[in-house]
Design a protein around this motif. Structure first.
Motif, mmCIF file in Angstrom:
data_model
loop_
_atom_site.group_PDB
_atom_site.id
_atom_site.type_symbol
_atom_site.label_atom_id
_atom_site.label_comp_id
_atom_site.label_asym_id
_atom_site.label_seq_id
_atom_site.Cartn_x
_atom_site.Cartn_y
_atom_site.Cartn_z
ATOM 1 N N ALA A 115 0.840 -1.205 0.000
ATOM 2 C CA ALA A 115 0.000 0.000 0.000
ATOM 3 C C ALA A 115 0.871 1.249 0.000
ATOM 4 O O ALA A 115 0.603 2.215 -0.726
ATOM 5 N N GLY A 116 1.944 1.237 0.801
ATOM 6 C CA GLY A 116 2.820 2.412 0.859
ATOM 7 C C GLY A 116 3.440 2.681 -0.489
ATOM 8 O O GLY A 116 3.403 3.830 -0.977
ATOM 9 N N ILE A 143 3.507 5.745 -5.648
ATOM 10 C CA ILE A 143 3.445 5.804 -7.119
ATOM 11 C C ILE A 143 2.303 6.705 -7.560
ATOM 12 O O ILE A 143 2.464 7.546 -8.452
ATOM 13 N N VAL A 144 1.151 6.547 -6.891
ATOM 14 C CA VAL A 144 -0.012 7.374 -7.246
ATOM 15 C C VAL A 144 0.321 8.849 -7.078
ATOM 16 O O VAL A 144 0.076 9.674 -7.965
ATOM 17 N N ALA A 145 0.923 9.184 -5.936
ATOM 18 C CA ALA A 145 1.201 10.591 -5.665
ATOM 19 C C ALA A 145 2.219 11.128 -6.652
ATOM 20 O O ALA A 145 2.080 12.262 -7.142
ATOM 21 N N SER A 146 3.252 10.321 -6.974
ATOM 22 C CA SER A 146 4.262 10.825 -7.902
ATOM 23 C C SER A 146 3.651 11.067 -9.273
ATOM 24 O O SER A 146 3.902 12.091 -9.909
ATOM 25 N N GLY A 147 2.807 10.121 -9.700
ATOM 26 C CA GLY A 147 2.156 10.322 -10.993
ATOM 27 C C GLY A 147 1.268 11.553 -10.998
ATOM 28 O O GLY A 147 1.271 12.344 -11.945
ATOM 29 N N ALA A 148 0.547 11.735 -9.896
ATOM 30 C CA ALA A 148 -0.371 12.876 -9.829
ATOM 31 C C ALA A 148 0.414 14.184 -9.838
ATOM 32 O O ALA A 148 0.035 15.142 -10.515
ATOM 33 N N VAL A 149 1.528 14.219 -9.092
ATOM 34 C CA VAL A 149 2.306 15.463 -9.051
ATOM 35 C C VAL A 149 2.905 15.765 -10.411
ATOM 36 O O VAL A 149 2.909 16.917 -10.863
ATOM 37 N N GLN A 150 3.380 14.722 -11.101
ATOM 38 C CA GLN A 150 3.909 14.951 -12.454
ATOM 39 C C GLN A 150 2.816 15.489 -13.368
ATOM 40 O O GLN A 150 3.031 16.422 -14.143
ATOM 41 N N ALA A 151 1.638 14.870 -13.247
ATOM 42 C CA ALA A 151 0.534 15.311 -14.111
ATOM 43 C C ALA A 151 0.174 16.755 -13.826
ATOM 44 O O ALA A 151 -0.060 17.538 -14.739
ATOM 45 N N MET A 152 0.153 17.107 -12.529
ATOM 46 C CA MET A 152 -0.179 18.504 -12.185
ATOM 47 C C MET A 152 0.898 19.444 -12.693
ATOM 48 O O MET A 152 0.608 20.563 -13.120
ATOM 49 N N GLU A 192 -4.810 2.460 -0.232
ATOM 50 C CA GLU A 192 -4.782 2.435 1.222
ATOM 51 C C GLU A 192 -5.668 1.309 1.755
ATOM 52 O O GLU A 192 -5.415 0.763 2.822
ATOM 53 N N ALA A 193 -6.710 0.979 0.978
ATOM 54 C CA ALA A 193 -7.635 -0.057 1.428
ATOM 55 C C ALA A 193 -6.885 -1.347 1.734
ATOM 56 O O ALA A 193 -7.207 -2.053 2.696
#
Lengths: 244, 75, 330
Positions: free
Chosen positions: B21-22, B27-36, B58-59
């Protein structure tokens, strides 16, 4: 299930509670908020529409104002142009009138001056002749009688001898206008005879008389573009060039 | 080994699943920040989807936690 | 943001006073503190009874701390409903205060629902709003002082605590000496999201409504998703695969219930355990930071619960093709 605390009665209570909450939320929270959003959207749309109408009206008013201003400017410029034209015309009139007046006045003044000059020179003529005779009598001793002397002097000054113009004797002249310049004003009888002579000899149509004391004596006759110099100053010049 | 010790060890082992999960959330956050970073105008949409993705990732960790809690306190 | 400097000074003094009070109560600070021991509360999954159980056909029923919290959340929602409906009835176009915040939240959710559900927004949005609001308020009751820490002491065999009397009506617990102390602490208010009954009920209702919207939009066609016999004989191999996928869809519907229920329960329960642990380790100040974290987590979980329910409902109305089996992983 028991260890997790899941219990049929609690589950039922929770589900019933959830349905109640759903009813409350959908009826008294979501409903009013959706209607409010709708109303707000309408208000905003209305406001935008109003603003658009207002801006249209303003644009129209601006256009109208521009048109009015343009018309006014056109009218003003036309008025200015007309006024300028009128003023120019009036000024031209005034100028022309003034010029005419001035030229008339000048002509009149010139004529007066000419007349005065001629008169003064005419008055002088007798005195000059008398002075000359007196001087010559003193020099040569009363050899000539006074009448003869006067005639000689008149001939000297006018170049007219017994009604004939001396210088025209052997000159061939022809032209339209003749101008006779003398050192002193000619008497009217002299003028008559000189005029007759010139007209008869040259075929000129009109004769004007001028007075120019600088030629000292005799006559200068100008017919067309030719000049016959019978003046004393011209003779003196010729003598001076011969002596040189 | 008594049962209590086994429970504690089991709960600890159950939480190993949180590693996935960590990593997933990272990975999700890094992708989102790159996209932003590439498209700042789409920040709102990306954020929503990022939070959704984080919730899914997280689930898994939460399941691990639930299992650990069950082992510790229920059984 | 609109605070005047004077109010800021006031708030600062309150924080300082709370800090000093905490020091005084829980530490032996310079020998003048009370040094009340801070106990790590016993972590119990099932909700604790406050009254004697009544037997019903479905199981035992009793008033529990979570029900009190649920009633509290209901009251808050009713208060919000009264505030909003009366304000809107007065013709206000802009709400202020707490209901203004609720309105802003719901407006945002409404926008998201419109983007996802399209013409079904009107039916789906109330569920989204209901779930988000109730879960958010339920989660945030964790922030209130005294929740899960003030409760009824019950003397029972196998209890976790010994008791120290402070005043006529006030007792504090201290750690039990041996393996068996004498007392249980049954909190008067316990966060409702830490009760699996609540989360399972929410998940059940959400999944039932997902099926309801599926049937309502597609009729009996909706069930062909689960019982995919349409291609079973026309395309032998893929037909069998489709049929298997259909069966998996049935499983995924049940796993939706579990994932909904346990995600919320796990997050909030773990949060309250975290607060217990931090509070018992560092009695003063440190917990505040984790309160902030829990505030955030509570909001996020409420939002995620509602958003997932809304997304699944919208998917159910749209029929085949769009499913990516997210529910299977969630």
């Amino acid at each position: 299930m028991e260890a997790l605390g899941i219990n049929g009665s609690f589950l039922l209570v929770q589900i019933v509670n959830l349905i109640i909450v759903y009813v409350v939320v959908s009826k008294w929270i979501v409903g009013p908020i959706i209607s409010m959003l709708e109303k707000r959207r309408e208000t905003i749309a209305q406001g935008i529409e109003d603003a658009r109408v207002a801006s249209d009206a303003r644009a129209n008013a601006e256009k109208e104002a521009e048109k009015i201003v343009a018309e006014a400017q056109a009218k003003a410029s036309q008025v200015v142009r007309e006024a300028t034209e009128r003023a120019t015309a009036a000024a031209a009139d005034v100028k022309a009138a003034a010029a005419a007046e001035a030229s008339k006045a000048r002509e009149k003044a010139l004529a007066g001056v000419e007349e005065e000059r001629s008169r003064i020179l005419g008055d002088l003529r007798g005195q000059v002749a008398a002075l000359s005779i007196a001087a010559t009598q003193k020099l040569v001793g009363e050899a000539l009688d006074e009448k003869r002397q006067h005639t000689l002097i008149a001939e000297f000054f006018t170049g007219v001898k017994a009604g004939k113009i001396v210088v025209l004797e052997d000159a061939k002249l022809s032209g339209e206008d003749a101008e006779i310049t003398s050192a002193l004003p000619l008497t009217s009888s002299e003028q008559e005879s000189a005029k007759k002579e010139v007209l008869g000899k040259t075929g000129a149509q009109a004769v004007t008389f001028k007075v120019d004391p600088s030629i000292l004596g005799g006559l200068v006759i100008k017919v067309g573009d030719k000049v016959v110099d019978g003046s004393v100053s011209g003779k003196l010049d010729g003598l001076r060039s011969n002596l040189r | 080994m008594d049962a209590n010790a086994a429970k504690l060890i089991g709960a600890g082992l159950a939480m190993i699943g949180a590693i996935g999960a960590g990593a997933g959330i990272g990975i999700v956050a890094s992708g989102a920040v790159q996209a932003m970073g590439r498209n700042p105008d789409a920040t709102g949409t990306i954020q929503t989807n990022m939070i959704l993705g984080i919730a899914f990732a997280e689930a898994v960790a939460i399941y691990c936690l639930v299992v650990a809690l069950l082992i510790l306190f229920v059984f | 943001m609109t605070e005047t400097p004077k109010q800021k000074v006031w708030g600062r003094w309150v924080v300082l006073a709370a800090f000093v009070l905490g020091l005084f109560l829980f530490t032996g600070f310079f020998g003048i503190g009370l040094a009340i021991p801070v106990v790590m509360p016993a972590v119990v999954l099932p909700t604790e009874p406050l009254t004697a159980p009544i037997s019903t056909p479905f199981g035992e029923f009793f008033l529990s701390g979570t029900l009190v919290a649920l009633l509290f959340a209901d009251l808050v929602i009713i208060a919000i409903a009264i505030g909003i409906s009366s304000a809107v009835k007065k013709g206000k176009l802009i709400l202020t205060g707490i209901i203004g915040g609720v309105e802003a939240l719901l407006e945002m959710l409404h926008g998201m629902t419109e983007g996802t559900a399209g013409k079904w927004t009107k039916q789906i949005f109330p569920w989204f709003a209901t779930i988000t609001l109730i879960v958010m308020i339920a989660n945030w009751t964790e922030m209130l002082p005294g929740v899960e820490t003030i409760g009824k002491l019950v003397k029972e065999e196998g209890g976790h605590y010994a008791v120290q009397a402070v005043g006529p009506f006030l007792n504090v617990v201290e750690p039990a000496e041996g393996e068996h102390g004498g007392y249980h602490l049954f909190p008067y208010v316990r966060v409702v999201s830490t009760d699996l009954n609540f989360t399972v009920a929410l998940a059940l209702v959400a999944v039932v409504m997902i099926q309801y919207f599926g049937v309502k939009s597609q009729g009996a066609n909706y069930f062909s998703k689960f019982w995919a016999t349409g291609t079973l004989f026309s395309k032998p191999i893929f037909g069998v695969i489709d049929f298997g996928v259909g069966l998996l869809e049935i499983v995924s519907e049940f796993s939706k219930v579990l994932s909904f229920a346990f995600r919320l329960f796990g997050n909030i329960f773990a949060g309250s355990v975290l607060l217990f642990v931090i509070g018992s380790l560092v009695p003063v100040f440190a917990q505040s930071i984790f309160y902030l974290l829990e505030f955030f987590v509570g909001a996020i979980q409420a939002f995620v619960f509602g958003l997932l329910a809304m997304t699944f409902m919208a998917q159910a109305t749209q029929g085949h093709g769009g499913e990516h089996h997210e529910e299977a992983h969630a």
